[in-house]
Design a protein around this motif. Sequence first.
Motif, PDB file in Angstrom:
ATOM      1  N   ALA A   8     -15.049 -12.004  34.329  1.00  0.00           N
ATOM      2  CA  ALA A   8     -13.904 -12.776  34.829  1.00  0.00           C
ATOM      3  C   ALA A   8     -14.276 -14.188  35.256  1.00  0.00           C
ATOM      4  N   ASN A   9     -15.558 -14.420  35.557  1.00  0.00           N
ATOM      5  CA  ASN A   9     -15.934 -15.785  35.967  1.00  0.00           C
ATOM      6  C   ASN A   9     -16.191 -16.700  34.771  1.00  0.00           C
ATOM      7  N   GLY A  10     -16.196 -16.172  33.526  1.00  0.00           N
ATOM      8  CA  GLY A  10     -16.418 -16.997  32.340  1.00  0.00           C
ATOM      9  C   GLY A  10     -15.217 -17.907  32.081  1.00  0.00           C
ATOM     10  N   TYR A  11     -15.377 -18.816  31.132  1.00  0.00           N
ATOM     11  CA  TYR A  11     -14.315 -19.775  30.802  1.00  0.00           C
ATOM     12  C   TYR A  11     -13.011 -19.031  30.448  1.00  0.00           C
ATOM     13  N   THR A  12     -13.136 -18.038  29.548  1.00  0.00           N
ATOM     14  CA  THR A  12     -11.932 -17.350  29.077  1.00  0.00           C
ATOM     15  C   THR A  12     -11.448 -16.309  30.086  1.00  0.00           C
ATOM     16  N   GLY A  13     -12.404 -15.551  30.670  1.00  0.00           N
ATOM     17  CA  GLY A  13     -12.027 -14.530  31.655  1.00  0.00           C
ATOM     18  C   GLY A  13     -11.247 -15.149  32.805  1.00  0.00           C
ATOM     19  N   GLY A  31     -17.753  -8.410  37.067  1.00  0.00           N
ATOM     20  CA  GLY A  31     -18.808  -9.280  36.536  1.00  0.00           C
ATOM     21  C   GLY A  31     -20.149  -8.800  37.044  1.00  0.00           C
ATOM     22  N   ARG A  32     -21.198  -9.473  36.556  1.00  0.00           N
ATOM     23  CA  ARG A  32     -22.536  -9.001  36.935  1.00  0.00           C
ATOM     24  C   ARG A  32     -23.128  -9.798  38.080  1.00  0.00           C
ATOM     25  N   ASP A  33     -22.441 -10.902  38.474  1.00  0.00           N
ATOM     26  CA  ASP A  33     -23.039 -11.784  39.475  1.00  0.00           C
ATOM     27  C   ASP A  33     -22.005 -12.101  40.575  1.00  0.00           C
ATOM     28  N   GLY A  74     -19.093 -11.952  26.604  1.00  0.00           N
ATOM     29  CA  GLY A  74     -19.857 -11.926  25.354  1.00  0.00           C
ATOM     30  C   GLY A  74     -21.161 -12.664  25.517  1.00  0.00           C
ATOM     31  N   PRO A  75     -22.045 -12.653  24.540  1.00  0.00           N
ATOM     32  CA  PRO A  75     -21.914 -12.129  23.186  1.00  0.00           C
ATOM     33  C   PRO A  75     -21.693 -10.609  23.148  1.00  0.00           C
ATOM     34  N   PHE A  76     -20.685 -10.218  22.360  1.00  0.00           N
ATOM     35  CA  PHE A  76     -20.266  -8.818  22.349  1.00  0.00           C
ATOM     36  C   PHE A  76     -21.229  -7.920  21.582  1.00  0.00           C
ATOM     37  N   VAL A 125      -8.537  -8.755  20.682  1.00  0.00           N
ATOM     38  CA  VAL A 125      -7.155  -9.161  20.950  1.00  0.00           C
ATOM     39  C   VAL A 125      -7.070 -10.644  21.290  1.00  0.00           C
ATOM     40  N   GLY A 126      -8.184 -11.382  21.069  1.00  0.00           N
ATOM     41  CA  GLY A 126      -8.165 -12.834  21.246  1.00  0.00           C
ATOM     42  C   GLY A 126      -7.652 -13.506  19.982  1.00  0.00           C
ATOM     43  N   TRP A 127      -7.809 -14.813  19.941  1.00  0.00           N
ATOM     44  CA  TRP A 127      -7.326 -15.573  18.774  1.00  0.00           C
ATOM     45  C   TRP A 127      -7.954 -15.045  17.490  1.00  0.00           C
ATOM     46  N   ASP A 128      -9.239 -14.757  17.572  1.00  0.00           N
ATOM     47  CA  ASP A 128      -9.889 -14.048  16.470  1.00  0.00           C
ATOM     48  C   ASP A 128     -10.036 -12.599  16.934  1.00  0.00           C
ATOM     49  N   VAL A 129      -9.179 -11.627  16.570  1.00  0.00           N
ATOM     50  CA  VAL A 129      -8.436 -11.629  15.350  1.00  0.00           C
ATOM     51  C   VAL A 129      -6.932 -11.349  15.520  1.00  0.00           C
ATOM     52  N   VAL A 159     -15.292 -25.972  21.646  1.00  0.00           N
ATOM     53  CA  VAL A 159     -15.489 -24.555  21.995  1.00  0.00           C
ATOM     54  C   VAL A 159     -16.192 -24.431  23.349  1.00  0.00           C
ATOM     55  N   SER A 160     -16.121 -23.228  23.926  1.00  0.00           N
ATOM     56  CA  SER A 160     -16.814 -22.948  25.194  1.00  0.00           C
ATOM     57  C   SER A 160     -18.277 -22.606  24.892  1.00  0.00           C
ATOM     58  N   SER A 161     -19.102 -22.606  25.936  1.00  0.00           N
ATOM     59  CA  SER A 161     -20.514 -22.277  25.709  1.00  0.00           C
ATOM     60  C   SER A 161     -20.636 -20.817  25.266  1.00  0.00           C
ATOM     61  N   LYS A 165     -22.622 -19.722  21.938  1.00  0.00           N
ATOM     62  CA  LYS A 165     -23.787 -18.826  22.010  1.00  0.00           C
ATOM     63  C   LYS A 165     -23.562 -17.589  21.137  1.00  0.00           C
ATOM     64  N   SER A 166     -22.342 -17.071  21.137  1.00  0.00           N
ATOM     65  CA  SER A 166     -22.051 -15.897  20.293  1.00  0.00           C
ATOM     66  C   SER A 166     -22.204 -16.267  18.817  1.00  0.00           C
ATOM     67  N   SER A 167     -21.840 -17.508  18.448  1.00  0.00           N
ATOM     68  CA  SER A 167     -21.935 -17.933  17.048  1.00  0.00           C
ATOM     69  C   SER A 167     -23.393 -18.031  16.592  1.00  0.00           C
TER      70      SER A 167
HETATM   71  N1  LIG Z   1     -11.939 -13.906  19.814  1.00  0.00           N
HETATM   72  C1  LIG Z   1     -11.714 -15.111  20.262  1.00  0.00           C
HETATM   73  O1  LIG Z   1     -10.923 -15.831  19.689  1.00  0.00           O
HETATM   74  C2  LIG Z   1     -12.425 -15.576  21.498  1.00  0.00           C
HETATM   75  C3  LIG Z   1     -11.847 -16.538  22.318  1.00  0.00           C
HETATM   76  C4  LIG Z   1     -12.524 -16.917  23.480  1.00  0.00           C
HETATM   77  C5  LIG Z   1     -13.768 -16.370  23.757  1.00  0.00           C
HETATM   78  N2  LIG Z   1     -14.301 -15.454  22.913  1.00  0.00           N
HETATM   79  C6  LIG Z   1     -15.605 -14.838  23.187  1.00  0.00           C
HETATM   80  O2  LIG Z   1     -15.606 -14.369  24.518  1.00  0.00           O
HETATM   81  C7  LIG Z   1     -16.897 -14.487  25.084  1.00  0.00           C
HETATM   82  C8  LIG Z   1     -16.807 -15.225  26.403  1.00  0.00           C
HETATM   83  O3  LIG Z   1     -16.411 -16.542  26.147  1.00  0.00           O
HETATM   84  P1  LIG Z   1     -16.293 -17.587  27.337  1.00  0.00           P
HETATM   85  O4  LIG Z   1     -15.680 -18.781  26.745  1.00  0.00           O
HETATM   86  O5  LIG Z   1     -15.595 -16.989  28.508  1.00  0.00           O
HETATM   87  O6  LIG Z   1     -17.842 -17.803  27.673  1.00  0.00           O
HETATM   88  P2  LIG Z   1     -18.569 -18.124  29.059  1.00  0.00           P
HETATM   89  O7  LIG Z   1     -17.792 -19.108  29.841  1.00  0.00           O
HETATM   90  O8  LIG Z   1     -19.977 -18.435  28.716  1.00  0.00           O
HETATM   91  O9  LIG Z   1     -18.530 -16.728  29.869  1.00  0.00           O
HETATM   92  C9  LIG Z   1     -19.278 -15.648  29.480  1.00  0.00           C
HETATM   93  C10 LIG Z   1     -19.056 -14.514  30.476  1.00  0.00           C
HETATM   94  O10 LIG Z   1     -19.741 -13.356  29.981  1.00  0.00           O
HETATM   95  C11 LIG Z   1     -20.631 -12.887  30.977  1.00  0.00           C
HETATM   96  N3  LIG Z   1     -21.779 -12.254  30.329  1.00  0.00           N
HETATM   97  C12 LIG Z   1     -22.514 -12.737  29.299  1.00  0.00           C
HETATM   98  N4  LIG Z   1     -23.460 -11.852  28.956  1.00  0.00           N
HETATM   99  C13 LIG Z   1     -23.306 -10.786  29.785  1.00  0.00           C
HETATM  100  C14 LIG Z   1     -23.973  -9.547  29.914  1.00  0.00           C
HETATM  101  N5  LIG Z   1     -25.004  -9.216  29.138  1.00  0.00           N
HETATM  102  N6  LIG Z   1     -23.562  -8.680  30.869  1.00  0.00           N
HETATM  103  C15 LIG Z   1     -22.522  -8.987  31.662  1.00  0.00           C
HETATM  104  N7  LIG Z   1     -21.843 -10.151  31.594  1.00  0.00           N
HETATM  105  C16 LIG Z   1     -22.238 -11.038  30.665  1.00  0.00           C
HETATM  106  C17 LIG Z   1     -20.993 -14.120  31.771  1.00  0.00           C
HETATM  107  O11 LIG Z   1     -21.490 -13.718  33.022  1.00  0.00           O
HETATM  108  P3  LIG Z   1     -22.492 -14.672  33.885  1.00  0.00           P
HETATM  109  O12 LIG Z   1     -21.677 -15.826  34.361  1.00  0.00           O
HETATM  110  O13 LIG Z   1     -22.956 -13.771  34.958  1.00  0.00           O
HETATM  111  O14 LIG Z   1     -23.573 -15.113  32.928  1.00  0.00           O
HETATM  112  C18 LIG Z   1     -19.625 -14.799  31.851  1.00  0.00           C
HETATM  113  O15 LIG Z   1     -18.828 -14.173  32.814  1.00  0.00           O
HETATM  114  C19 LIG Z   1     -17.759 -15.173  24.027  1.00  0.00           C
HETATM  115  O16 LIG Z   1     -18.480 -14.187  23.324  1.00  0.00           O
HETATM  116  C20 LIG Z   1     -16.757 -15.821  23.106  1.00  0.00           C
HETATM  117  O17 LIG Z   1     -17.221 -15.940  21.783  1.00  0.00           O
HETATM  118  C21 LIG Z   1     -13.666 -15.046  21.797  1.00  0.00           C
END
Ligand SMILES: NC(=O)c1ccc[n+]([C@@H]2O[C@H](COP(=O)([O-])OP(=O)(O)OC[C@H]3O[C@@H](n4cnc5c(N)ncnc54)[C@H](OP(=O)(O)O)[C@@H]3O)[C@@H](O)[C@H]2O)c1
Length: 362
Positions: A8-13, A31-33, A74-76, A125-129, A159-161, A165-167
């Motif tokens: 939930a603390n990530g950009y998208t969460g 979340g983990r932190d 992610g990375p998922f 259930v995000g933009w992709d796919v 894009v977000s980090s 990173k997932s790419s």
């Molecule tokens: N399908 C789509 O269209 C779509 C759209 C948006 C995002 N995404 C995907 O969603 C993911 C998150 O994107 P974001 O933009 O939110 O990235 P982000 O801002 O980097 O956030 C990543 C989040 O994942 C957590 N995380 C990463 N590795 C973890 C692990 N091993 N165990 C537990 N938590 C972990 C991070 O926790 P910490 O802060 O503790 O590191 C943070 O809360 C990415 O994989 C991205 O590709 C997909």
Amino acid sequence: MQWMIYGANGYTGSMVAEEACRRGLRPLLGGRDAHRLAPLAQKLGLETRIFNLDSPAQCQQALAGVNAVAHCAGPFVSTAVPMARACLEAGAHYLDISGELPAIEAVARLENEARRKNVVLCPSVGWDVLPTDCFAAQLARALPDAEEFSLALHSTMAVSSGTAKSSLGLLAQPTLLRRDGRLQPVARRRHLRQIDFGRNLNLLCAPATWGDLASAGRSTGIANISVYLPLGGGRLEAWAEPLIRALLGREWVRRKLSRLIERNLPGPDAQALAHTTVHVWGEVKNRRGEGRIGRMTTGNPYLITMHGVLATIEHLDRYAGPGGYFTPSQLLGADVITRIPGCGPIVIEPARSERASHQESR
Ligand SMILES: NC(=O)c1ccc[n+]([C@@H]2O[C@H](COP(=O)([O-])OP(=O)(O)OC[C@H]3O[C@@H](n4cnc5c(N)ncnc54)[C@H](OP(=O)(O)O)[C@@H]3O)[C@@H](O)[C@H]2O)c1
């Protein structure tokens, strides 16, 4: 329904959490932190659950009483299966925002257990796919005996980090297409294709390993699927594929790039969120060479992702169907995109050769 946003603390969460609160929903924040999660929890006045995905015991404790998890961490490829397994143990529905083909396929392999436990597993259930899955399902409906589906996407968005990173992990793997139901590696340079996205946007594209290679096969039953992305660097980019893959195949290169990405990619700002357009093109073809072409535009992928997660949570809140693995269009219906702000409409027309013969026969 008690539900959780994990990551939930990530950009998208955090976007999902903020919008959920605007709609009067009260998700748990996972979340983990604890330190990284605290500012959002305080701002929104929401309860947190801190746990690590590599500890099944922690997961079980944290998911006690939870009916659904919106997994946004992610990375998922590393996180999807541990969370999906934890959800199966806890009897909680699972949805995620992965676009990563191996992660989607790995979750799909848990479908028998999901059926037995009456738990819904719905990745991507995000933009992709979500939108492109609905797009594929609607195109297949327009040509029910289609045997081939091609999809192409064009955007110049920031894009977000997390996305970058997932790419990295995916680019280190061979590029894949689906042929006769099976994933096959291909050399990108041998499958270049000029694609007309409409609006005078005619671009040279090459295959990409995209989540739709998994979802569209399930949703449409079509056994031959390709996904294309424009070649920003021209033909050279396709020729450089082996070199890029060899470099990204090294763990230390990925680690260094990940650090660089974390420092330099804060994610799209409000301006970019409001003004991004993504062009989607698709084609279905049957054995007789008849075809349909579809086109659609979407708004910013992160906003669509946020709406996709909440549409799925709202659907699961009313859901009384069986458990199992579902693509977004299977779970929500292919018309759900008409209710997702910023998606569509989908415009479908006969492919050019067919259109020409229709006009001749008039
Ligand atoms: N399908 C789509 O269209 C779509 C759209 C948006 C995002 N995404 C995907 O969603 C993911 C998150 O994107 P974001 O933009 O939110 O990235 P982000 O801002 O980097 O956030 C990543 C989040 O994942 C957590 N995380 C990463 N590795 C973890 C692990 N091993 N165990 C537990 N938590 C972990 C991070 O926790 P910490 O802060 O503790 O590191 C943070 O809360 C990415 O994989 C991205 O590709 C997909």
